[in-house]
Design an enzyme around this catalytic site. Sequence first.
Site, PDB file in Angstrom:
ATOM      1  N   LYS A   1       0.854  -1.195   0.000  1.00 35.07           N
ATOM      2  CA  LYS A   1       0.000   0.000   0.000  1.00 35.07           C
ATOM      3  C   LYS A   1       0.884   1.237   0.000  1.00 35.07           C
ATOM      4  O   LYS A   1       1.682   1.442   0.907  1.00 35.07           O
ATOM      5  CB  LYS A   1      -0.914   0.003   1.227  1.00 35.07           C
ATOM      6  CG  LYS A   1      -1.730   1.293   1.402  1.00 35.07           C
ATOM      7  CD  LYS A   1      -2.677   1.245   2.610  1.00 35.07           C
ATOM      8  CE  LYS A   1      -3.336   2.599   2.864  1.00 35.07           C
ATOM      9  NZ  LYS A   1      -4.212   2.608   4.063  1.00 35.07           N
TER      10      LYS A   1
ATOM     11  N   LYS B   1     -10.101  12.879   8.165  1.00 37.07           N
ATOM     12  CA  LYS B   1      -9.678  12.415   9.484  1.00 37.07           C
ATOM     13  C   LYS B   1      -9.636  13.586  10.455  1.00 37.07           C
ATOM     14  O   LYS B   1      -9.476  14.732  10.036  1.00 37.07           O
ATOM     15  CB  LYS B   1      -8.256  11.823   9.389  1.00 37.07           C
ATOM     16  CG  LYS B   1      -8.184  10.460   8.749  1.00 37.07           C
ATOM     17  CD  LYS B   1      -6.753   9.947   8.743  1.00 37.07           C
ATOM     18  CE  LYS B   1      -6.665   8.578   8.081  1.00 37.07           C
ATOM     19  NZ  LYS B   1      -7.391   7.507   8.775  1.00 37.07           N
TER      20      LYS B   1
ATOM     21  N   ASP C   1     -12.196   7.327   3.494  1.00 40.11           N
ATOM     22  CA  ASP C   1     -11.013   7.032   4.309  1.00 40.11           C
ATOM     23  C   ASP C   1     -10.656   5.541   4.261  1.00 40.11           C
ATOM     24  O   ASP C   1      -9.594   5.143   4.722  1.00 40.11           O
ATOM     25  CB  ASP C   1     -11.257   7.493   5.753  1.00 40.11           C
ATOM     26  CG  ASP C   1      -9.972   7.611   6.546  1.00 40.11           C
ATOM     27  OD1 ASP C   1      -8.888   7.568   5.931  1.00 40.11           O
ATOM     28  OD2 ASP C   1     -10.060   7.760   7.788  1.00 40.11           O
TER      29      ASP C   1
ATOM     30  N   GLU D   1      -9.512   3.899   1.896  1.00 38.00           N
ATOM     31  CA  GLU D   1      -8.929   4.012   0.552  1.00 38.00           C
ATOM     32  C   GLU D   1      -7.895   2.940   0.267  1.00 38.00           C
ATOM     33  O   GLU D   1      -7.650   2.607  -0.889  1.00 38.00           O
ATOM     34  CB  GLU D   1      -8.302   5.404   0.378  1.00 38.00           C
ATOM     35  CG  GLU D   1      -6.859   5.571   0.867  1.00 38.00           C
ATOM     36  CD  GLU D   1      -6.682   5.353   2.364  1.00 38.00           C
ATOM     37  OE1 GLU D   1      -7.680   5.468   3.107  1.00 38.00           O
ATOM     38  OE2 GLU D   1      -5.550   5.061   2.803  1.00 38.00           O
TER      39      GLU D   1
ATOM     40  N   ARG E   1      -7.876  -0.312   0.817  1.00 35.40           N
ATOM     41  CA  ARG E   1      -8.439  -1.506   0.169  1.00 35.40           C
ATOM     42  C   ARG E   1      -8.815  -1.215  -1.283  1.00 35.40           C
ATOM     43  O   ARG E   1      -8.807  -2.120  -2.125  1.00 35.40           O
ATOM     44  CB  ARG E   1      -9.645  -2.001   0.979  1.00 35.40           C
ATOM     45  CG  ARG E   1     -10.758  -0.994   1.075  1.00 35.40           C
ATOM     46  CD  ARG E   1     -11.738  -1.313   2.196  1.00 35.40           C
ATOM     47  NE  ARG E   1     -11.207  -0.930   3.516  1.00 35.40           N
ATOM     48  CZ  ARG E   1     -11.873  -1.073   4.658  1.00 35.40           C
ATOM     49  NH1 ARG E   1     -13.086  -1.595   4.658  1.00 35.40           N
ATOM     50  NH2 ARG E   1     -11.339  -0.680   5.797  1.00 35.40           N
TER      51      ARG E   1
HETATM   52  N1  BES Z   1      -4.449   4.400   6.829  1.00 34.81           N
HETATM   53  C1  BES Z   1      -5.639   4.169   7.565  1.00 34.81           C
HETATM   54  C2  BES Z   1      -5.445   3.150   8.672  1.00 34.81           C
HETATM   55  C3  BES Z   1      -4.706   3.610   9.893  1.00 34.81           C
HETATM   56  C4  BES Z   1      -5.321   4.416  10.825  1.00 34.81           C
HETATM   57  C5  BES Z   1      -3.428   3.194  10.124  1.00 34.81           C
HETATM   58  C6  BES Z   1      -4.648   4.805  11.959  1.00 34.81           C
HETATM   59  C7  BES Z   1      -2.755   3.555  11.277  1.00 34.81           C
HETATM   60  C8  BES Z   1      -3.362   4.376  12.189  1.00 34.81           C
HETATM   61  C9  BES Z   1      -6.728   3.649   6.647  1.00 34.81           C
HETATM   62  O1  BES Z   1      -6.716   4.164   5.361  1.00 34.81           O
HETATM   63  C10 BES Z   1      -8.026   4.078   7.253  1.00 34.81           C
HETATM   64  O2  BES Z   1      -8.245   5.248   7.330  1.00 34.81           O
HETATM   65  N2  BES Z   1      -8.831   3.120   7.699  1.00 34.81           N
HETATM   66  C11 BES Z   1     -10.048   3.423   8.341  1.00 34.81           C
HETATM   67  C12 BES Z   1     -11.093   2.490   7.812  1.00 34.81           C
HETATM   68  C13 BES Z   1     -12.492   2.879   8.191  1.00 34.81           C
HETATM   69  C14 BES Z   1     -12.905   4.138   7.486  1.00 34.81           C
HETATM   70  C15 BES Z   1     -13.419   1.740   7.832  1.00 34.81           C
HETATM   71  C16 BES Z   1      -9.841   3.273   9.830  1.00 34.81           C
HETATM   72  O3  BES Z   1      -9.059   2.415  10.243  1.00 34.81           O
HETATM   73  O4  BES Z   1     -10.405   4.047  10.586  1.00 34.81           O
HETATM   74 ZN    ZN Z   2      -4.897   4.743   4.656  1.00 28.36          ZN
HETATM   75 MN    MN Z   3      -7.727   6.013   5.227  1.00 29.42          MN
END
Ligand code: BES
Ligand code: ZN
Ligand code: MN
Length: 496
Positions: A266, A278, A348, A350, A352
């Site tokens: 990724k 975020k 967010d 993104e 996947r």
């Molecule tokens: N890059 C983030 C995951 C992440 C969050 C990694 C915090 C490390 C610390 C990913 O793209 C993301 O934002 N995932 C969301 C998914 C949700 C919207 C279903 C998440 O984990 O909140």
């Molecule tokens: Zn991310």
């Molecule tokens: Mn994200």
Amino acid sequence: MKTQPVSYQLISEDIAALETDVLVVNCYEDELSPDAKALDAAMDGLLQSLLDSGEITGKAGSVFPIFQPKNIKARYLLVVGFGAREKASVVTLSKAVDAATQWVKKMPAETITFSILSNCGKKAYTIPKIIETVAHTTYTFNQYKSKKDEQNAQVYAINVAALTEEIQAAFDYGLALKKGVLLTKDLGNTPANHLTPTDLSDIADNLAREYDDLHCKILNDSDIKRLGMGAIVAVSQGSAEAPNFIVLEYHGAQSREEAPIVLVGKGVTFDSGGISLKPGAGMDEMKYDMCGAASVLGTMKAVAELALPLNIVALIPAVENMPSGTAIKPGDVVTSMSGQTIEILNTDAEGRLILCDALTYAEQYEPKAVIDVATLTGAIIIALGHEPTGLFANNQDLADALMASGEATRDRVWQLPMWDEYQSQLDSPFADIANIGGGRAGGSITAACFLSRFTEKYAWAHLDIAGTAWTSGANKGATGRPVGLLLDYLKKQSLA
Ligand code: BES
Ligand code: ZN
Ligand code: MN
């Protein structure tokens, strides 16, 4: 990227006679190690009496320096604790090496010699662990500071009983691993304004220039559109930075036709969340959202250094996830390269999206296995904390091999389920699949389930490194994980 003034040597010497600034030997809680015992004889039993009196404790990670030790050439003898002898492992070894290196960092020492390897486990793991640990403890990332701390050039030597071929191979492996880990850490720590998708592509391109066995192809914006990678386009369209799709191929096997192992990383160079923005606190850490890509590139570098007899393909979708007037919106439906349509309920989620197109692209290689590495979900930190990487797989042999490599290198993983029962959470009234599950519960699992819809044609594993790729707080920084795990897995595949 920065280079460190630290180098490594493998030696086989009489350590009492060795001229070195710091000689490091180990000691258990109630017993001197073989190396310490050998010196103790020359020192008229001083070490044993310090251990008896409790001044040397042997506790894991403890250090006891002796200045100008009697009958020993080293300026300092540093006795490091390995804890209880029965519990000694690569973990205590690493703890002791870290403690010794921390101590050395405060001294004007230039040559440091470790003589700590007898009775300490397989050299194939202990020697690389010493190198890796010294590299971590001496690591600095000061590229963007105007005043850099001056550091003396240092040589860390590892003393062994005999310079066999096997030990030399372990040492070379350690050096290759270290190079890969340092690249991964440097890329992770680089701020997003200095590491755009284009910059990431340049790094891959430069690797291919450096090693004959590596070949790089960068698919640009229009290639990505032409291939029908609608999910990658969707994520990137809010950013002023164009997306890239990096294809880095390594040909080390006898035949170019041999089926490769595909690594997918990724590469979100910054994840603002997009329109599903975020919160501000800690958002700087989303520069680390390309750590999957960084670990794949670091692994490729190490593989090329070692010239492993395997074919490997690295695929990296590189994008920036930003909110803007051109950004994708919640509720938008896009068509992925697989033909499956996706309702984007949260911009967010993104990672996947870019991964699913990369996973479809991987099919053309008819791979032996595909492993994706991604900072995919915050939920994996809720589930597992920061110790193991989350593991998901559609093939248990592959999962078992990764778990075994994780144990051996102590770059551990923990498998989570991907049962059919979770899949229905991804149902959408308007598209073939939604990009998020129903609620927050089991968020890492539903993310993996999403990816599983695109990986039915081959053996696949997914590593969620959101909890392990970097550390927060005062010592914020990339960890270089899971390069150690991946390299061990690949090495073993090359022998299989
Ligand atoms: N890059 C983030 C995951 C992440 C969050 C990694 C915090 C490390 C610390 C990913 O793209 C993301 O934002 N995932 C969301 C998914 C949700 C919207 C279903 C998440 O984990 O909140
Ligand atoms: Zn991310
Ligand atoms: Mn994200």
